[in-house]
Design an enzyme around this catalytic site. Sequence first.
Site, mmCIF file in Angstrom:
data_model
loop_
_atom_site.group_PDB
_atom_site.id
_atom_site.type_symbol
_atom_site.label_atom_id
_atom_site.label_comp_id
_atom_site.label_asym_id
_atom_site.label_seq_id
_atom_site.Cartn_x
_atom_site.Cartn_y
_atom_site.Cartn_z
ATOM 1 N N ARG A 220 14.800 -21.567 -21.876
ATOM 2 C CA ARG A 220 14.889 -21.488 -20.335
ATOM 3 C C ARG A 220 14.125 -20.346 -19.954
ATOM 4 O O ARG A 220 14.081 -19.348 -20.718
ATOM 5 C CB ARG A 220 16.269 -21.288 -19.834
ATOM 6 N N ARG B 132 19.766 -10.135 -15.099
ATOM 7 C CA ARG B 132 21.101 -10.943 -14.791
ATOM 8 C C ARG B 132 22.323 -10.173 -15.228
ATOM 9 O O ARG B 132 23.307 -10.445 -14.411
ATOM 10 C CB ARG B 132 20.796 -12.464 -15.395
ATOM 11 N N LYS C 15 31.470 -17.574 -21.722
ATOM 12 C CA LYS C 15 32.728 -18.047 -20.904
ATOM 13 C C LYS C 15 32.793 -19.472 -21.142
ATOM 14 O O LYS C 15 33.988 -19.910 -20.960
ATOM 15 C CB LYS C 15 32.217 -17.664 -19.528
ATOM 16 N N ARG D 266 33.151 -14.493 -6.284
ATOM 17 C CA ARG D 266 31.913 -13.818 -6.602
ATOM 18 C C ARG D 266 31.649 -12.677 -5.578
ATOM 19 O O ARG D 266 30.907 -11.683 -5.792
ATOM 20 C CB ARG D 266 30.828 -14.789 -6.587
ATOM 21 N N ARG E 106 18.357 -18.517 -27.633
ATOM 22 C CA ARG E 106 18.819 -19.942 -27.062
ATOM 23 C C ARG E 106 17.910 -21.080 -27.108
ATOM 24 O O ARG E 106 16.713 -20.564 -26.514
ATOM 25 C CB ARG E 106 19.710 -19.565 -25.966
HETATM 26 P P1 ADP Z 1 24.607 -19.149 -12.086
HETATM 27 O O1 ADP Z 1 25.260 -18.249 -12.909
HETATM 28 O O2 ADP Z 1 23.437 -19.588 -12.426
HETATM 29 O O3 ADP Z 1 24.822 -18.533 -10.803
HETATM 30 P P2 ADP Z 1 26.852 -21.247 -11.725
HETATM 31 O O4 ADP Z 1 27.248 -22.452 -12.314
HETATM 32 O O5 ADP Z 1 27.977 -20.151 -11.672
HETATM 33 O O6 ADP Z 1 25.627 -20.586 -12.284
HETATM 34 O O7 ADP Z 1 26.667 -21.389 -10.027
HETATM 35 C C1 ADP Z 1 25.320 -22.124 -9.631
HETATM 36 C C2 ADP Z 1 25.220 -21.983 -8.395
HETATM 37 O O8 ADP Z 1 26.697 -22.384 -7.452
HETATM 38 C C3 ADP Z 1 25.144 -20.864 -7.734
HETATM 39 O O9 ADP Z 1 23.750 -20.100 -7.835
HETATM 40 C C4 ADP Z 1 25.564 -20.643 -6.329
HETATM 41 O O10 ADP Z 1 24.381 -21.256 -5.397
HETATM 42 C C5 ADP Z 1 26.772 -21.681 -6.469
HETATM 43 N N1 ADP Z 1 27.985 -21.225 -6.633
HETATM 44 C C6 ADP Z 1 28.747 -21.087 -7.673
HETATM 45 N N2 ADP Z 1 29.987 -20.359 -7.281
HETATM 46 C C7 ADP Z 1 29.906 -20.034 -6.149
HETATM 47 C C8 ADP Z 1 30.671 -19.113 -5.345
HETATM 48 N N3 ADP Z 1 32.031 -18.520 -5.673
HETATM 49 N N4 ADP Z 1 30.406 -18.886 -4.070
HETATM 50 C C9 ADP Z 1 29.274 -19.301 -3.600
HETATM 51 N N5 ADP Z 1 28.225 -20.138 -4.157
HETATM 52 C C10 ADP Z 1 28.583 -20.412 -5.637
#
Ligand code: ADP
Length: 217
Positions: free
Chosen positions: A155, A166, A13, A88, A122
């Site tokens: 990681r 995941r 992505k 989300r 990775r």
């Molecule tokens: P991951 O895939 O590890 O969740 P992201 O980079 O997408 O990584 O997001 C990191 C963090 O940011 C999430 O774990 C969450 O705490 C917060 N976050 C990201 N997008 C959202 C969202 N749409 N709503 C609520 N929290 C979010």
Amino acid sequence: MNAIIFGAPGSGKGTYSSRLQAQLGLEVISMGDIFREILKKDTKLGKKVKSYVEKGLLVPNDIVIDVLKQRLSEIPSGKGFLLDGYPRTVDQARSLEKIVKIDVIILLLVPDWIIIERLSTRRICRNCGAVYNTRFLKPKNQGVCDKCGGPLYQRPDDTEEVIKKRIQIYEEQTQPIVKLFKRKQIPFVEAHCETLDAPPDNIVKEIIKDLQKLQLA
Ligand code: ADP
Ligand code: ZN
């Protein structure tokens, strides 16, 4: 064009987003990146966001919406965006409809075995964050970063077991949102990645071709 991109962890992505950004002149809005920036700051908001992100919890909706609105307001008029990491939840999808028009959903479809193969091989530089792969993108010297000489590590969540979990969480989160947008008849562009070594450029080309068919690019 205002788009949302959905893809599992390891679906590529980030790579596709930055190429679409460059080729279509879109602004990429990555909620994860925005929150990682906010939590670095020693503010009330920074501390609050930090307490959620560090536990891997979703930031509460009222904060997310405010942050998103603020970010959207910074986009120069006439420029489109590519939203990554939002919505989300179905609730977030419903809130989004009220603040902005979405023209298309880009859905990355990558088989589980490819994601597992990619992520479990990775390696990341502890020093500068550069990403390598023990099969396709080997550093010149094993375990050492080409760019800065830093040590490479895996990681802890890049193991097969955790990757499967995941992917499952991603599917459970994303399916209801996809269903909602399909019901609303928002157009979808589906990008399929069928092989481990499919060049990202080909997939980006396919996406752009489909966007052109929809007269969005
Ligand atoms: P991951 O895939 O590890 O969740 P992201 O980079 O997408 O990584 O997001 C990191 C963090 O940011 C999430 O774990 C969450 O705490 C917060 N976050 C990201 N997008 C959202 C969202 N749409 N709503 C609520 N929290 C979010
Ligand atoms: Zn490095």
